[in-house]
Scaffold this motif. Structure first.
Motif, mmCIF file in Angstrom:
data_model
loop_
_atom_site.group_PDB
_atom_site.id
_atom_site.type_symbol
_atom_site.label_atom_id
_atom_site.label_comp_id
_atom_site.label_asym_id
_atom_site.label_seq_id
_atom_site.Cartn_x
_atom_site.Cartn_y
_atom_site.Cartn_z
ATOM 1 N N ILE A 58 -4.868 1.254 2.425
ATOM 2 C CA ILE A 58 -4.756 2.146 3.665
ATOM 3 C C ILE A 58 -4.767 1.115 4.999
ATOM 4 C CG2 ILE A 58 -5.861 3.877 5.432
ATOM 5 C CD1 ILE A 58 -6.614 5.494 2.588
ATOM 6 N N ALA A 59 -5.733 0.019 4.952
ATOM 7 C CA ALA A 59 -6.010 -0.723 5.981
ATOM 8 C C ALA A 59 -4.439 -1.631 5.904
ATOM 9 C CB ALA A 59 -7.112 -1.706 5.849
ATOM 10 N N ALA A 60 -3.833 -2.042 4.903
ATOM 11 C CA ALA A 60 -3.011 -2.902 4.852
ATOM 12 C C ALA A 60 -1.654 -2.266 5.269
ATOM 13 C CB ALA A 60 -2.524 -3.441 3.465
ATOM 14 N N THR A 61 -1.482 -0.885 5.106
ATOM 15 C CA THR A 61 -0.349 -0.104 5.594
ATOM 16 C C THR A 61 -0.541 0.243 6.960
ATOM 17 O OG1 THR A 61 -0.216 0.999 3.265
ATOM 18 C CG2 THR A 61 0.777 1.983 5.249
ATOM 19 N N LEU A 117 -6.368 -1.109 13.608
ATOM 20 C CA LEU A 117 -5.322 -1.839 12.925
ATOM 21 C C LEU A 117 -4.215 -1.509 13.271
ATOM 22 C CD1 LEU A 117 -5.949 -4.340 11.150
ATOM 23 C CD2 LEU A 117 -6.122 -2.645 9.330
ATOM 24 N N PHE A 118 -3.955 0.039 13.178
ATOM 25 C CA PHE A 118 -2.561 0.310 13.385
ATOM 26 C C PHE A 118 -2.055 -0.029 14.815
ATOM 27 C CE2 PHE A 118 0.236 3.615 15.505
ATOM 28 C CZ PHE A 118 1.139 3.846 14.284
ATOM 29 N N LEU A 119 -3.025 0.305 15.946
ATOM 30 C CA LEU A 119 -2.699 -0.313 17.243
ATOM 31 C C LEU A 119 -2.507 -1.727 17.318
ATOM 32 C CD1 LEU A 119 -4.967 1.730 19.331
ATOM 33 C CD2 LEU A 119 -2.616 2.500 18.855
ATOM 34 N N MET A 120 -3.125 -2.490 16.606
ATOM 35 C CA MET A 120 -2.872 -3.989 16.404
ATOM 36 C C MET A 120 -1.356 -4.291 15.940
ATOM 37 S SD MET A 120 -6.532 -5.487 15.355
ATOM 38 C CE MET A 120 -6.012 -7.179 15.150
ATOM 39 N N GLY A 121 -1.006 -3.492 14.942
ATOM 40 C CA GLY A 121 0.177 -3.852 14.237
ATOM 41 C C GLY A 121 1.309 -3.393 15.319
ATOM 42 N N ALA A 122 0.986 -2.298 16.045
ATOM 43 C CA ALA A 122 2.296 -2.067 17.266
ATOM 44 C C ALA A 122 2.094 -3.198 18.124
ATOM 45 C CB ALA A 122 1.582 -0.621 17.732
ATOM 46 N N ALA A 385 7.683 -7.887 2.532
ATOM 47 C CA ALA A 385 5.961 -8.055 2.017
ATOM 48 C C ALA A 385 5.646 -6.759 1.448
ATOM 49 C CB ALA A 385 5.235 -8.414 3.568
ATOM 50 N N SER A 386 5.987 -5.713 1.952
ATOM 51 C CA SER A 386 5.608 -4.436 1.039
ATOM 52 C C SER A 386 6.255 -4.547 -0.392
ATOM 53 C CB SER A 386 6.181 -3.267 1.949
ATOM 54 O OG SER A 386 5.468 -3.246 3.339
ATOM 55 N N ILE A 387 7.617 -4.819 -0.293
ATOM 56 C CA ILE A 387 8.132 -4.944 -1.691
ATOM 57 C C ILE A 387 7.542 -5.749 -2.602
ATOM 58 C CG2 ILE A 387 10.048 -5.439 -3.109
ATOM 59 C CD1 ILE A 387 11.716 -4.383 -0.572
ATOM 60 N N GLY A 388 7.055 -7.043 -1.839
ATOM 61 C CA GLY A 388 6.420 -7.948 -3.023
ATOM 62 C C GLY A 388 4.994 -7.471 -3.265
ATOM 63 N N GLN A 389 4.349 -7.175 -2.298
ATOM 64 C CA GLN A 389 2.904 -6.758 -2.619
ATOM 65 C C GLN A 389 2.906 -5.686 -3.729
ATOM 66 O OE1 GLN A 389 1.764 -5.413 1.185
ATOM 67 N NE2 GLN A 389 0.675 -7.368 1.715
ATOM 68 N N LEU A 390 3.627 -4.399 -3.710
ATOM 69 C CA LEU A 390 3.866 -3.319 -4.659
ATOM 70 C C LEU A 390 4.599 -3.909 -5.802
ATOM 71 C CD1 LEU A 390 4.230 -0.252 -2.077
ATOM 72 C CD2 LEU A 390 2.227 -1.150 -3.247
#
Length: 434
Positions: A58-61, A117-122, A385-390
């Motif tokens: 969840i944190a990564a997402t 963390l979401f705001l940091m991504g933004a 990165a998402s495809i790679g992780q999953l």
């Protein structure tokens, strides 16, 4: 440019403020994320009473989702307004976010930390297009590869330091309080660093901002498909993020299930990767002669092909030790040195591979659409990165043994290197509609 010429960029007003601010931001991002993961895994930090196995993804997402949501909008804004001004505002916003994060750490509140963390991504989504698209303005054409090489090297080093800081501090008795304080200090330092940045005038001041992120995401991808000379390096970078994210995700599984070794070996492999990638990045800056430097992507790609095939063969034939050993004992055994050298070499080749692609995309993107096109690259990198992780994790878990992943990565990168050979010797010139 020589290494001396590349390093001469450090200290210039047109380069150093952005490098320092970006480095401090990378350190903060990774210290925050890793401290949160350690607290969720070992200190009982929860979100809605979810287990740590759920909190971590969840944190990564939460950090990557804003890249999908806001990249198209941030690219428009970076084309519409002065990019130095936008970078200053983004770094000032980071101070506010770190104050919120500090409250989350002090209160041991998972909801606050995930939201931050979401705001940091933004914040990263809005900072990145301005930073990347401003490089051709601040740097001479012959400096562009060297500048990106320095950014790449500093990025990898700060990533490692941030990871280590977050992991080590969060595990100490007063760690969350120390992390909270450091986040604020480094955010303030980052804003102070970016303030002296010279103006980077708007590339398209009459652009009308469209706020429908779904339509605009499709639009910037369409822009990229209409400019294959820009799309090619963007896809090459996305592949880099795919295989690095996938391999880093698989590393604990490789160490535990295949090699039967201790968890500290994962840290050793991570350190080797970061140092190797920084070395490869600096090598590009030291050896490039002012061209697109695509030869380094070719060399890096073929190097990754050979090294990953070798690592895959070693993993396929690996005989675990009777009892798990830690990183120090593993490194002290001369029989393991060949594998450690191979992991380090793969990271060096990865650094050689990625740096020229960023400079190529920056140089070849037409100025009036440059930020939007590079925002498309940010989106593609997040998707990779998402495809790679999953994807690679699923590939190894449900279908193929882990050694096949190294073969897959090596062959894929080798094909890109082969396709890139036709562009070796490309002159150092910006995009031209002709």
């Amino acid at each position: 440019m020589s290494l001396k010429s590349s390093l001469s960029l450090i200290g210039t007003k047109r380069f150093t403020p952005i490098l320092a601010a970006s480095a401090l931001g990378t350190f903060n991002d990774n210290m925050f994320k890793n401290a949160l993961i350690i607290m969720a895994t070992f200190s009982g930090l929860t979100v809605a009473d979810l287990p740590s196995e759920t909190v971590v993804p969840i944190a990564a997402t939460a950090f990557t989702l804003p890249l999908f949501l806001f990249s198209a909008i941030s690219g428009q804004i970076a084309d519409r307004y002065d990019r130095a001004m936008l970078m200053r505002r983004a770094k000032f916003a980071e101070i506010i976010l770190m104050l919120i994060a500090a409250a989350g750490f002090l209160l041991n509140n998972g909801w606050i930390l995930i939201f931050t963390l979401f705001l940091m991504g933004a914040q990263s989504a809005f900072y990145a297009p301005s930073r990347v698209s401003s490089m051709p303005h601040y740097l001479k054409p012959e400096e562009l590869v060297a500048g990106n090489a320095l950014f790449g090297a500093v990025f990898f080093i700060c990533l490692l330091l941030g990871q280590a800081g977050g992991q080590l501090l969060a595990a100490t008795p007063n760690g969350p309080q120390i992390v909270a304080g450091l986040l604020i200090v480094f955010a303030i330092a980052g804003f102070a660093s970016i303030v002296p940045t010279p103006p980077s005038p708007a590339a398209n001041p009459d652009l009308k901002i469209r706020w429908n992120f779904i339509i605009e995401t499709g639009r910037i991808i369409y822009f990229a498909t209409q400019l294959p000379q820009v799309l090619r390096p963007l896809l090459g970078m996305a592949w880099f993020y795919l295989f690095t994210a996938g391999l880093m995700t698989l590393m604990p599984l490789l160490v535990r299930e295949v090699m039967g070794e201790g968890a500290s070996l994962v840290t050793l492999f991570s350190v080797l990767f970061v140092i190797g990638a920084a070395t490869g990045s600096l090598a590009v800056g030291a050896l490039t002669k002012g061209r697109d430097a695509i030869i380094f992507t070719v060399v890096g790609g073929f190097g990754l092909l050979a090294i990953n095939l070798y690592i895959g063969w070693q993993v396929a034939t690996w005989v675990p030790t009777p009892e798990p050993v830690g990183a120090i004992a593993f490194a002290q055994d001369p029989g393991n040195w060949h594998l450690l050298i191979a992991f380090f070499a793969s990271a060096v080749f990865a650094g050689l591979y990625i740096v020229p692609l960023q400079a190529m995309a920056q140089r070849r993107a037409p100025i009036e659409k440059r930020a939007r096109l590079l925002a498309a690259g940010t989106l593609l990198n997040a998707l990779g990165a998402s495809i790679g992780q999953l994807g690679l994790l699923a590939l190894s878990t449900f279908a193929l043994p882990i050694w096949w992943v190294f073969v897959f990565v090596g062959v894929g990168t080798g094909l890109i290197a082969m396709a890139s050979m036709r562009y070796v010797g490309s002159p150092n010139r910006p995009y031209s509609p002709s």
